[in-house]
Structures are given as structure tokens and as C-alpha cells.
Motif scaffolding. Structure first.
Motif: not given
Lengths: 418, 297
Positions: B274-283
Motif C-alpha cells: 500500500l505504502v509503495v503504491v502511495q509513494f508511486l502516486v506522489i512520485f
């Protein structure tokens, strides 16, 4: 890695070892066990002048306290040394190795003095992982002055409660006054509430054969009744959907509700001298649906004391646990603060006869129902979350009651099947 | 920088590296390491206390994620919250900055007052607003009912649509001042002469704003937008303290959902995905902004 990191590690190490050998940190809320904690601590330090206990007052909203513990325990922090846990966490925490088994620290003879059902709820793989401090359950608080004013009986059934509420609401004619308030926010208390409702209709989380039966017809009917209480009969304020125990208690205490369905710990603030409803309220067993007199409608919980396996002073910690859960301390908690003891012998003590409120609580405990935390163990937090979520969806009208409970059944099956 | 580099230059270079190294190492330890660790966790199964060894499971957690309705809801909540709050904060922020840039009596106090919401910790803010929003004894309903604007208490935080709006209002109230501060700094760096020249050419106030102020504010506005968008995409303390993600899951942001998965259900691997997906969105959002910034030159 580098000097900075080393220095940091050294600093942390120093800070940890700076605490003297007999320092203990005790984590427990300030409301749950009431003024007893302060009294017990004072007496404990008198009896054990070499042990210095720091009281870390944690939140009285169990979910919040749990998060705090999870953080400390995952990080293997040596504090808190002793902490109060909700009965539903004991099995899970023990499975995760977050509780020091007490068998080597506390004599078996002493452990055998506790209510065996409560001890079994804290026994994992034959080891006792925590000792029960007190029990608490859901009761129905009511305004006896208003029931008298409108010449109404104390409701035994939900049908009666609806009739009573309507008459009182009509009579009071105040849009700010509500028939029924409770804790229906998406919290553990909502699941406790739901269990009381469905059991009161002959339903339950499991059926008589111990099979998962979340979407049984009896449960659907009882859950529909909860929805109707809010949407059709309009006995409850909309705010019930984001109200926690203290929010509901506040409304009742302000004199703005006829019935309040929450745990017994609200008795203390409601009866306080400066409380507007002091002397005007009483409580009874949570109602059942017509034809289910024997239903278990008192959802009970209990609070336990456990020891952190990373504690630096386990011996001292065990002393503290023994002291707090001891006969005399429980007796004084019962007589002075109405906290229900976990030692059967305390109930037989002649001094307890003066604790009128407590013996009334005790009568409701004859109709006890517990949450399925023992059977679902580690999975309990997810099971409870699914139940809270689906019940909330039904209460908000996002789904029909039937769909919500069917989905809950499916999801819980999936969680437990894994 | 080859053979001609003097010893002095080389020594300077090492001094420079020496000064930067501690910062780089600290950033690596507290930023890069957790990110890498999250990525590793998200592709495997492991127990938090290390009692079971790490087992690689590939994209299993990600495919579970795609089939989890609550994840899509959280993503939707996060994006909606960002889309509502950022433009509003920008507009209010520009307005406040322009106001503070004028000279008037009590300007110092006004500036201080504007900064006040920003100085309060979000958690405290959220609790304060939760109290004011309270349906039964909150400030807003007391005003609404007494003034006759409403005949029933408004359930600010208990209605699914209203809760998102209520939460956005708190965010806008709190962070517009941050936008204003950055924009004000930009405003003050615009040379007075430009306005004087404009006035000589007979520009109206509106033309001045459109053709001098706004173009020269582009850089500070973009900076403010980047910082605030990242904050909004990560929003946690606000829903955690104001609504706990409710009612139902109407204000459950990605961060809050990840927090529940990790700390309530103690599923670190799924939580990591979940956190990695969120990271990608922000990225991805950052890349868009960086592209916009580069375009400027």
C-alpha cells in the motif's frame, strides 16, 4: 555504519540504562479503573518503598491504547513494564510473543484464585499470559425520573423501550432530547452493541453448533431493528453514528436522552455530585426481543494486567501485578469504585454487601456474552473491523442489512479460512 | 577537472564532501533505507519479529491490493481531498498574500494572525475542529440552530459527503497561510519599478496583476503547490484525529488505511505494498510539477 550512528546508539543505550533497577512504568487509563489506580499506587509504594512506579496514563479509547502498545512492543521497548490490556488482545499479543508468561513469576496457587473463565481467556499454549483486573459490561442506563413522570415501566424488551422512548419524547417535546443514545461510531463498542442486539433476538456470531452465523435470519432482524431505531423511529440522534462511549454519556448526562446503552464505567461520572442527572438515573440489563427472556444481552469485556517480555524488572513487575489484582485491592475497588472483581472470593466477602451498585452489575453478568476473540485469536482485529464496517454500512443505509451481513459473513469466512 | 586541478582545489573538494557527507548519510539512513525496506517487504511474506524468514511472493500483495475495494476507496478519498483543497488553498493563499502585501495599520498583527493556523499542530487543530463540528454540542450547530439557519442539527462529521467537505475546510483553513507566506515572499521580490513602468503605460490594477504579478509569482506558486500536494497526498493526522476515516470509509485516506493495515491488523507486507503504491502516486505527481518548473526556463 558511521560515528554518528554509533554515537546515537550509545546515547539511546545510556538513556535506557539510566533508569534505576527498580523503576517501573505502568500503562493504564485514568477512567477505566477509576480512582482505584491512584489509591493502589499509593499503597503499593508504601509497601514497596524500593520500587518506583511511574503511571503512564493511556487513552481510555481501547483502539488508541492498542496502537500505542503495538508500536512499543514491535520495537521491543522495555517500557511499559506492566500494561492493562483489553481481554480481546490477550490471545493475540500472547501469540505474537508480546506478553511475559506469568507461570514462573506468580505462584500457581495465586493464579487459581481467579475466575477460571477469565484466566482461560488469557491462557495460550498452557501458559497464563495476563491476570484479570476487573470486568465490565454493557448495561442500559435510564432516567428513572422520566419513567416515573410518564408512568412507564422500566423496559425489559426492545419493543417496550421503543414505546417508552416515544412517550417520553412526545411528552418532553424538545427536538434536542432523544430517546436512545449509544456508541455507534465505527469502533469496537459498536460490535459489542451489535452482539447484545443479535443475542437478544436469539442470534449470535456463531450458531448453536459453533458455526459462523453472521447472516442468520435472527441477526438480520435484530440489525434491521437497530437501523429502524435510527431511521424509522428516529429515537436516536444522527450523531449516534459518530458517537463514542463518552459522547453518548455526555448527552445523557446533559439530560438530553432517556436511555443510554454503554459500559458500566459511565456510572461514576453520571453519579458524580456535579452531574445534572445524579440521583435521577438507574440502570438495568440490556433489553431482549419479545420471547427471548433468557437471551444473553450483556456484552462483557475485561481488563487484564500483563508484563512486557522486554521489561528490565520483571520481578518487580510481577509484584505490581499481584498487588493490583490481589483480594484486598479488588475488594476496595469494588466497594469504593464499583469495579467488578475477577476473584470469586471477593464476591463472598461480607464487606461487598454494601456495594449495592456492584451487586446489581453482577446480576446483569448472569446474562453475559463475549466477543469471539478467543476463537479468532490473531485474526480478531480484522474480524472485528469487518463487522464494524459492514454494520456501519447498514446503519448508514449504504447497503441493506441483509447485504451487509452477507458480505460480513463472506469476508470473515475468508479471513478465518486463510 | 583533470591534471590541471591544483592541490588546493582537490582539498577544497574533499572539504566539501566532508561537509555534505553527514547529511547524506543521515538522509540515507532515515529516508532511503525505509523506502527500500518497504519495497522489499511489499514483495514478500515475513513476520515482524523475524521469527519466520522472509519469503519472496512476487506481486501477490499487489494483486490482492487491486482486488481490495477499500484500497480504491482510499485512493479516491486521497485524490478527492487533494483536488478540493489545493486549488482552494491556492486561491485563498494568493488573496491573503496580496492583502498582506498592502500597507495598512496593524499589518504586523494581521500577518501574525494569518500565520496562527499554520503554527498549530494538525492533530490539535483536528481535535479543536472536531469539537466545533460536534453535532450535539458543537459551536457550528449552536450558531446554526440559534440563528434559525438550520432546524435540525447538521451532522458535520457523520454524513459521508459532508464529512469530506468538513475535513477539507479544516485543511484549507490551516494551510492557506502557508501558501500565502511563500507567495508573499515572491511578491516582495518583484521590483517596484515594474509597477511604476506599468502605471506610466496606463495599466489597470487587473492588468498589473495579470501581466506583472502573476507571471513573476509562477515559481513560488509552483513550489508551494508541490509542497502542499505532497502533504495532501500523504494526509494522515487530519482524518485520524477528526473522523478516524469515517463515516464508514468516507474520509479514509491512503495513509490512514495503510496505518490501520499495519498497526491494527499487523500485516506489514500488505501494508508495505500500500505504502509503495502511495509513494508511486506522489512520485508521479512530483514528476509533473518538476516538468512544469523546467518548462519555465
Amino acid at each position: 555504519m558511521n560515528i554518528k550512528c554509533l554515537a546515537l546508539a550509545a546515547a539511546v543505550g545510556l538513556a535506557a540504562s539510566a533508569a534505576s533497577a527498580e523503576d517501573l512504568v505502568l500503562s493504564i487509563g485514568s477512567r477505566g479503573y477509576g480512582p482505584t489506580v491512584e489509591r493502589d499506587l499509593k499503597e503499593f509504594s508504601k509497601a514497596n518503598p524500593d520500587i518506583n512506579v511511574e503511571w503512564n496514563k493511556v487513552s481510555d479509547v481501547p483502539g488508541e491504547t492498542r496502537k500505542l502498545y503495538v508500536t512499543s512492543l514491535t520495537a521491543r521497548s522495555p517500557t511499559p513494564d506492566v500494561f492493562a490490556l483489553d481481554v480481546i488482545w490477550v490471545g493475540e499479543f500472547a501469540q505474537r510473543g508480546w506478553l511475559q508468561p506469568l507461570n514462573d513469576l506468580i505462584p500457581k496457587k495465586e493464579i487459581d484464585e481467579f475466575n477460571p473463565a477469565l484466566v482461560s481467556a488469557a491462557t495460550v499454549n498452557g501458559k497464563v499470559d495476563a491476570l484479570p483486573l476487573y470486568t465490565d459490561g454493557i448495561h442500559l442506563f435510564y432516567r428513572k425520573d422520566l419513567l416515573e413522570k410518564y408512568d412507564l415501566p422500566v423496559p425489559k424488551t426492545w419493543e417496550q423501550l421503543v414505546a417508552d422512548s416515544k412517550k417520553i419524547m412526545d411528552g418532553e417535546g424538545n427536538p434536542q432530547f432523544h430517546g436512545f443514545v449509544s456508541m455507534w461510531a465505527k469502533i469496537e463498542g459498536l460490535f459489542m452493541n451489535w452482539l447484545a442486539f443479535v443475542n437478544g433476538n436469539g442470534g449470535g456470531f456463531y450458531d448453536a453448533d459453533g458455526k459462523l452465523a453472521i447472516n442468520s435470519p435472527a441477526n438480520i432482524k435484530a440489525t434491521q431493528f437497530m437501523v429502524d431505531l435510527l431511521k424509522k423511529e428516529r429515537l436516536a440522534p444522527d450523531s449516534i453514528l459518530n458517537s463514542r462511549p463518552d459522547d453518548a454519556r455526555t448527552l445523557f448526562q446533559q439530560g438530553r436522552a432517556a436511555f443510554l446503552m454503554v459500559q458500566g464505567f459511565v456510572y461514576e461520572p453520571l453519579a458524580a455530585k456535579d452531574s445534572p442527572v445524579a440521583g435521577k438515573f438507574d440502570f438495568t440489563r440490556v433489553p431482549y426481543f419479545e420471547g427471548h427472556e433468557d437471551a444473553n444481552t450483556t456484552t462483557v469485556g475485561g481488563w487484564f494486567l500483563g508484563i512486557n517480555p522486554n521489561s528490565k524488572n520483571k520481578e518487580a513487575a510481577a509484584k505490581l501485578v499481584s498487588y493490583f489484582t490481589g483480594h484486598d485491592q479488588q475488594l476496595s475497588a469494588a466497594v469504593k469504585d464499583n469495579r467488578a472483581p475477577t476473584r470469586p472470593a471477593v464476591y463472598k466477602d461480607p464487606k461487598i454487601a454494601s456495594a449495592e451498585v456492584l451487586s446489581k452489575f453482577g446480576k446483569d453478568y448472569n446474562f453475559s456474552v463475549v466477543r469471539p476473540s478467543a476463537r479468532t485469536g490473531k485474526d480478531y482485529p480484522r474480524v472485528s473491523d469487518v463487522m464494524q464496517l459492514e454494520i456501519t454500512r447498514a446503519l448508514h443505509g449504504e447497503k441493506s442489512v441483509e447485504d451487509a451481513l452477507n458480505d460480513a459473513q463472506k469476508e470473515v469466512e475468508q479471513i478465518l479460512g486463510q | 577537472m583533470t591534471g590541471t586541478t591544483s592541490t588546493l582545489d582537490r582539498r577544497m573538494q574533499w572539504t566539501g564532501i566532508g561537509f555534505v557527507a553527514p547529511t547524506v548519510l543521515v538522509i540515507a539512513a532515515i529516508l532511503v533505507y525505509p523506502i527500500l525496506q518497504s519495497i522489499v517487504l511489499s514483495f514478500g511474506d515475513s513476520s515482524i519479529d523475524g521469527s519466520e524468514p522472509y519469503r519472496f511472493v512476487g506481486l501477490a500483495h499487489y494483486s490482492q491490493l487491486i482486488h481490495t475495494g477499500r484500497f480504491w476507496n482510499a485512493l479516491g478519498v486521497t485524490l478527492t481531498f487533494t483536488a478540493i483543497t489545493i486549488p482552494c488553498e491556492l486561491l485563498v493563499g494568493i488573496g491573503l498574500a496580496l492583502l498582506m502585501n498592502e500597507s495598512f495599520r496593524g499589518k504586523g498583527i494581521a500577518r501574525l494572525a494569518v500565520l496562527f493556523p499554520w503554527a498549530l499542530p494538525t492533530a490539535l487543530n483536528a481535535l479543536m475542529w472536531r469539537w466545533m463540528y460536534n453535532s450535539d454540542y458543537g459551536l457550528f450547530n449552536a450558531l446554526a440552530l440559534q440563528s434559525g439557519l438550520a432546524d435540525r442539527p447538521i451532522n458535520w462529521l457523520g454524513d459521508q459527503t459532508l464529512a469530506m467537505i468538513s475535513m477539507s475546510i479544516v485543511a484549507i483553513w490551516k494551510t492557506s497561510s502557508f501558501m500565502a507566506l511563500i507567495i508573499l515572499a515572491g511578491l516582495q521580490s518583484i521590483p517596484r519599478e515594474l509597477y511604476e513602468a506599468g502605471r506610466m503605460d496606463g495599466m489597470s490594477r487587473w492588468q498589473e496583476f495579470r501581466q506583472i504579478t502573476l507571471p513573476l509569482l509562477k515559481a513560488p506558486i509552483l513550489v508551494a503547490l508541490i509542497v502542499r500536494s505532497m502533504d495532501a497526498l500523504r494526509t494522515f493526522e487530519l482524518p485520524f484525529n477528526l473522523t478516524d476515516g469515517g463515516p464508514v470509509t468516507a474520509t479514509e485516506s491512503l495513509s490512514l488505511y495503510a496505518y490501520k493495515v499495519i498497526f491494527d491488523f499487523i500485516e506489514f507486507n500488505f501494508g508495505a505494498a500500500l505504502v509503495v503504491v502511495q509513494f508511486l502516486v506522489i512520485f508521479a505527481m512530483s514528476l509533473v510539477y518538476i516538468f512544469l518548473l523546467r518548462n519555465r526556463d
